[in-house]
Motif scaffolding. Structure first.
Motif, PDB file in Angstrom:
ATOM      1  N   THR A 279       0.784  -1.444  -0.122  1.00 17.91           N
ATOM      2  CA  THR A 279       0.021   0.020  -0.008  1.00 17.91           C
ATOM      3  C   THR A 279       0.993   1.268   0.106  1.00 17.91           C
ATOM      4  N   LEU A 280       1.795   1.141   0.746  1.00 18.79           N
ATOM      5  CA  LEU A 280       2.767   2.493   0.946  1.00 18.79           C
ATOM      6  C   LEU A 280       3.230   2.684  -0.639  1.00 18.79           C
ATOM      7  N   LEU A 281       3.586   1.989  -1.457  1.00 26.67           N
ATOM      8  CA  LEU A 281       4.232   2.126  -2.555  1.00 26.67           C
ATOM      9  C   LEU A 281       3.164   2.182  -3.811  1.00 26.67           C
ATOM     10  N   LEU A 282       2.061   1.657  -3.517  1.00 33.78           N
ATOM     11  CA  LEU A 282       0.984   1.806  -4.376  1.00 33.78           C
ATOM     12  C   LEU A 282       0.261   3.143  -4.339  1.00 33.78           C
ATOM     13  N   GLU A 283       0.084   3.432  -3.227  1.00 40.22           N
ATOM     14  CA  GLU A 283      -0.340   4.963  -2.883  1.00 40.22           C
ATOM     15  C   GLU A 283       0.565   6.131  -3.325  1.00 40.22           C
ATOM     16  N   GLY A 284       1.928   5.632  -3.079  1.00 43.60           N
ATOM     17  CA  GLY A 284       3.050   6.591  -3.274  1.00 43.60           C
ATOM     18  C   GLY A 284       2.997   6.680  -4.779  1.00 43.60           C
ATOM     19  N   LEU A 285       3.043   5.593  -5.586  1.00 41.92           N
ATOM     20  CA  LEU A 285       3.056   5.847  -7.013  1.00 41.92           C
ATOM     21  C   LEU A 285       1.998   6.681  -7.536  1.00 41.92           C
ATOM     22  N   ASP A 320       3.105  -0.855   7.004  1.00 39.28           N
ATOM     23  CA  ASP A 320       2.194  -2.019   8.086  1.00 39.28           C
ATOM     24  C   ASP A 320       0.801  -1.340   8.338  1.00 39.28           C
ATOM     25  N   SER A 321       0.917   0.028   8.591  1.00 32.14           N
ATOM     26  CA  SER A 321      -0.419   0.548   9.095  1.00 32.14           C
ATOM     27  C   SER A 321      -0.513   1.870   8.118  1.00 32.14           C
ATOM     28  N   PHE A 322      -0.536   1.743   6.723  1.00 33.23           N
ATOM     29  CA  PHE A 322      -0.881   3.070   6.044  1.00 33.23           C
ATOM     30  C   PHE A 322      -2.156   3.725   6.265  1.00 33.23           C
ATOM     31  N   TYR A 323      -3.450   3.109   5.815  1.00 34.32           N
ATOM     32  CA  TYR A 323      -4.619   3.863   5.963  1.00 34.32           C
ATOM     33  C   TYR A 323      -4.903   4.103   7.490  1.00 34.32           C
ATOM     34  N   PRO A 324      -4.626   3.596   8.468  1.00 37.45           N
ATOM     35  CA  PRO A 324      -4.995   4.068   9.723  1.00 37.45           C
ATOM     36  C   PRO A 324      -4.206   5.255  10.174  1.00 37.45           C
ATOM     37  N   SER A 325      -2.815   5.481   9.596  1.00 35.48           N
ATOM     38  CA  SER A 325      -1.924   6.616   9.706  1.00 35.48           C
ATOM     39  C   SER A 325      -2.807   7.969   9.416  1.00 35.48           C
ATOM     40  N   GLN A 326      -2.058   8.999   9.932  1.00 37.02           N
ATOM     41  CA  GLN A 326      -2.557  10.299   9.507  1.00 37.02           C
ATOM     42  C   GLN A 326      -2.576  10.636   7.998  1.00 37.02           C
ATOM     43  N   HIS A 327      -3.798  10.708   7.432  1.00 33.10           N
ATOM     44  CA  HIS A 327      -4.152  10.712   5.880  1.00 33.10           C
ATOM     45  C   HIS A 327      -3.003  11.516   5.286  1.00 33.10           C
ATOM     46  N   GLU A 328      -2.817  12.772   5.291  1.00 35.36           N
ATOM     47  CA  GLU A 328      -2.125  13.722   4.525  1.00 35.36           C
ATOM     48  C   GLU A 328      -0.778  13.515   4.706  1.00 35.36           C
ATOM     49  N   ILE A 329      -0.303  13.034   5.981  1.00 34.23           N
ATOM     50  CA  ILE A 329       1.100  12.648   6.078  1.00 34.23           C
ATOM     51  C   ILE A 329       1.644  11.491   5.316  1.00 34.23           C
ATOM     52  N   GLY A 330       0.704  10.530   5.326  1.00 31.79           N
ATOM     53  CA  GLY A 330       1.010   9.074   4.809  1.00 31.79           C
ATOM     54  C   GLY A 330       1.277   9.452   3.299  1.00 31.79           C
ATOM     55  N   TYR A 331       0.158   9.941   2.679  1.00 30.88           N
ATOM     56  CA  TYR A 331       0.152  10.064   1.178  1.00 30.88           C
ATOM     57  C   TYR A 331       1.553  11.241   0.781  1.00 30.88           C
ATOM     58  N   ASP A 362       6.475 -16.452   6.449  1.00 30.38           N
ATOM     59  CA  ASP A 362       6.482 -16.589   7.818  1.00 30.38           C
ATOM     60  C   ASP A 362       6.230 -15.224   8.300  1.00 30.38           C
ATOM     61  N   ASP A 363       5.805 -14.223   7.635  1.00 33.23           N
ATOM     62  CA  ASP A 363       5.442 -12.824   8.266  1.00 33.23           C
ATOM     63  C   ASP A 363       4.898 -12.123   7.168  1.00 33.23           C
ATOM     64  N   PRO A 364       3.424 -11.719   7.644  1.00 35.95           N
ATOM     65  CA  PRO A 364       2.536 -11.187   6.791  1.00 35.95           C
ATOM     66  C   PRO A 364       2.773  -9.488   6.483  1.00 35.95           C
ATOM     67  N   SER A 365       3.767  -8.931   7.195  1.00 34.35           N
ATOM     68  CA  SER A 365       3.870  -7.635   7.431  1.00 34.35           C
ATOM     69  C   SER A 365       4.411  -7.077   5.892  1.00 34.35           C
ATOM     70  N   GLN A 366       3.911  -6.071   5.424  1.00 32.37           N
ATOM     71  CA  GLN A 366       4.451  -5.710   4.088  1.00 32.37           C
ATOM     72  C   GLN A 366       5.649  -4.792   4.179  1.00 32.37           C
ATOM     73  N   SER A 367       6.090  -4.254   5.340  1.00 33.90           N
ATOM     74  CA  SER A 367       7.270  -3.823   5.651  1.00 33.90           C
ATOM     75  C   SER A 367       8.396  -4.968   5.334  1.00 33.90           C
ATOM     76  N   LYS A 368       8.239  -6.048   5.685  1.00 31.74           N
ATOM     77  CA  LYS A 368       9.363  -7.035   5.660  1.00 31.74           C
ATOM     78  C   LYS A 368       9.397  -7.542   4.311  1.00 31.74           C
ATOM     79  N   ALA A 369       8.147  -7.591   3.528  1.00 28.00           N
ATOM     80  CA  ALA A 369       8.043  -7.864   2.050  1.00 28.00           C
ATOM     81  C   ALA A 369       9.019  -6.889   1.118  1.00 28.00           C
ATOM     82  N   ILE A 370       8.977  -5.597   1.548  1.00 24.13           N
ATOM     83  CA  ILE A 370       9.617  -4.373   0.857  1.00 24.13           C
ATOM     84  C   ILE A 370      10.965  -4.561   1.285  1.00 24.13           C
ATOM     85  N   ASP A 371      11.559  -4.901   2.461  1.00 19.31           N
ATOM     86  CA  ASP A 371      12.915  -5.310   2.814  1.00 19.31           C
ATOM     87  C   ASP A 371      13.352  -6.385   1.916  1.00 19.31           C
ATOM     88  N   ALA A 372      12.759  -7.391   1.952  1.00 13.77           N
ATOM     89  CA  ALA A 372      13.240  -8.294   1.102  1.00 13.77           C
ATOM     90  C   ALA A 372      13.368  -8.123  -0.481  1.00 13.77           C
TER      91      ALA A 372
END
Length: 571
Positions: A279-285, A320-331, A362-372
């Motif tokens: 989501t971080l990269l999808l919305e960022g793109l 890992d918590s894009f949409y619940p984060s403060q909206h304008e800051i996140g985008y 072994d880990d559902p977090s998106q941050s770890k998938a980005i890291d890999a």
């Protein structure tokens, strides 16, 4: 001028989430919360801060609860009229274990329908949702006792609902129906008698222009027509197609070109593939390709301003918590991050990385998938990428105007979110009321989108939010502060149950006077601009048979007896 609100992102772009505990609380400046010396406000009852969520209780404990533990929301928004197709949301307490619970709705001993409890919206609210469960077509106006039963616990309670006569429906609903038109790229759905119908030709051209620009930037074509639904009220986020709010008093702001470009970028991006697309990269793109979030804006400098203000969110937390984060800051952060990566490694390298991110077993977090994926493509970790990103942000120059603009932008969207929670809950992005639009078109349902809260408090605060956005776009920061102060005070007064909340701040009192004056003339105020003892108000007719909601401009002056209309201009 009519404006859009983005809906089809998984978070409504205009609405915000709770402050992040690990960062400074993102609220209006303390000075803005002080009571101005020019007027006296009543003592406010403090609003309780969120506490740790209680542990879920088993369903068997429900019989000890009462009706007050559950919230009932009927749709369309009140009032209800004979002939309406009524839906119901039965909202359970947070602490209740909803596993195997069902809500049954009955009238006079006959079951109307039932639904299982589940998690609703991106906020995951615990509720049972009964879509169009009560058909009142054959019913006369009057009071009807609806009975709600929570099974298998047997907890039951009754709510008496009033149906008004069908002939009292608002003039805007009487002949309203769904219509559609096709452009080069899209099929555009709208409701007749709305601003969308009035402007449909120019909207179709604008949508095609944005689609063409998206195609050029992504180097791909839309393979099939895109379905776009234009809604005549502010709502939260979309469903199966792109849903966009288009109305004259769009209190959530936003450039129409920016919003449509962002959404069309999502559609084409999705067609190009990718296993995860975090989501971080999808919305960022989408923000990067569009050149801004709600308006054209320099992404790196504005993200640097967030860092300067102490509002920067750590990237792993945001991932890992894009949409619940403060909206304008996140985008803003997301768009700036994508811009930084493209400038650092080039478009093709970024695209190859972006479409080669996979969830980890072994880990559902998106941050770890980005890291890999970062380690695989660029030989660095997510933390190392963030260090480089922060270094680039610190190198940006942040002047006072930029800092002020970013701070007030965040505060404005916090105010929008607060308004929706207090006075327009159907629009709140975490749990917005957005039934399947295709079914609504097939069944001819328009009231769910046409009907919305129109109490004087709603009209005043919505007009203030529209004006605040206009002042912010113009860089008139002093007026932005004044408007945000008025909005914040009024909402706190309303939350505290103070009668006549719109009279306590001079600015809200002026807005109420202007709105009331136009209402007596048969117009609903859409936009208001006050300059000393002069004012301009744009309104639309509320009279039956008025047809398309064409804007009328009123020029007014303030005399000893209050506001007076000097000139009326019909467009």
């Amino acid at each position: 001028m009519t404006v859009f609100l983005l809906l089809a992102c998984q978070a409504a772009t205009a609405l915000l989430s709770p402050p992040i505990a690990s960062n400074p609380t993102i609220t209006p400046d303390s000075d803005a919360l002080d009571t101005p010396t020019s007027f006296i406000a009543p003592t406010l009852t403090p609003i309780a801060s969120p506490t740790e969520a209680p542990q879920s209780r088993p369903a068997e404990s429900l019989p000890s609860q009462t009706r007050e533990d559950f919230q009932i929301r009927l749709h369309p928004d009140a009032p209800l009229y004979s002939g309406d197709l009524v839906s119901a949301e039965i909202i359970a307490p947070d602490e209740v274990n909803i596993h195997n619970l069902r809500a049954v709705l009955s009238l006079e001993g006959s079951e109307l329908g039932q639904a299982a409890f589940g998690e609703y919206g991106i906020g995951g609210r615990k509720q049972a949702t009964l879509y169009w469960v009560w058909d009142t077509t054959e019913l006369e106006a009057g009071n009807y006792p609806l009975v709600y039963t929570i099974q298998p616990t047997g907890l039951s309670f009754t709510e008496t609902v009033t149906l008004l006569p069908a002939e009292l429906k608002p003039a805007s609903e009487v002949d309203a129906r769904w219509a559609s038109t096709s452009s080069d790229c899209c099929i555009i759905h709208y409701i007749t008698g709305t601003a969308a119908q009035r402007d449909i030709d120019s909207l179709a051209l604008m949508i095609d222009e944005q689609a063409e620009d998206v195609s050029q930037k992504l180097g791909a074509e839309f393979q099939e027509p895109v379905s776009i639904t234009l809604l005549p009220r502010v709502m939260g986020h979309g469903s199966t197609d792109i849903s966009v709010s288009y109305l004259d008093r769009n209190y959530a702001g936003g450039s129409p070109q920016i919003v449509l470009h962002h959404e069309l970028a999502h559609v084409l991006d999705g067609s190009l593939g990718g296993d995860l697309r975090p989501t971080l990269l999808l919305e960022g793109l989408a923000v990067y390709l569009t050149g801004g979030h709600f308006k054209p804006e320099p992404l790196m400098p504005r993200a640097a301003a967030l860092l300067d203000l102490g509002w920067y969110l750590p990237l792993d937390q945001l991932a890992d918590s894009f949409y619940p984060s403060q909206h304008e800051i996140g985008y803003l952060e997301a768009g700036a991050l994508v811009e930084f990566m493209v400038k650092t490694w080039g478009w093709q390298a970024f695209s190859d990385f972006y479409r080669d991110i996979h969830p980890l077993r072994d880990d559902p977090s998106q941050s770890k998938a980005i890291d890999a994926a970062l380690r695989e493509h660029f030989g660095l970790s997510f933390r190392q990428l963030e260090e480089q990103f922060l270094q680039a942000l610190r190198a940006e120059k942040v002047n006072d105007d930029l800092r002020t603009d970013v701070r007030q932008t965040v505060r404005l969207y916090d105010a929008i979110r607060k308004y929706q929670q207090v006075l327009d809950p159907s629009a709140y992005f975490m749990t917005a009321w957005l039934p399947d639009s295709e079914q609504m078109r097939q069944r001819g349902i328009v009231a769910d989108y046409l009907r919305h809260p129109v109490a004087i408090e709603n009209q005043v605060i919505e007009a203030l939010l529209v004006a605040t956005d206009a002042h912010l776009q113009a860089g008139d920061y002093a007026e932005v502060e004044k408007h945000l102060e008025a909005i914040d005070l009024t909402l706190r007064l309303i939350q505290s149950g103070v009668p006549g909340a719109t009279y306590f701040h001079p600015l809200t009192a002026e807005y109420q006077a202007l709105i009331t004056l136009l209402s007596k003339r048969g117009y609903e105020a859409q936009r208001i601009s006050i300059d000393g003892d002069k004012a301009r108000v744009w309104g639309t007719s509320t009279l039956s048979g008025a047809g398309s909601p064409n804007l009328t401009e009123f020029n007014l002056i303030r005399g000893q007896g209050g506001w007076e209309i000097l000139q009326q201009l019909n467009y």
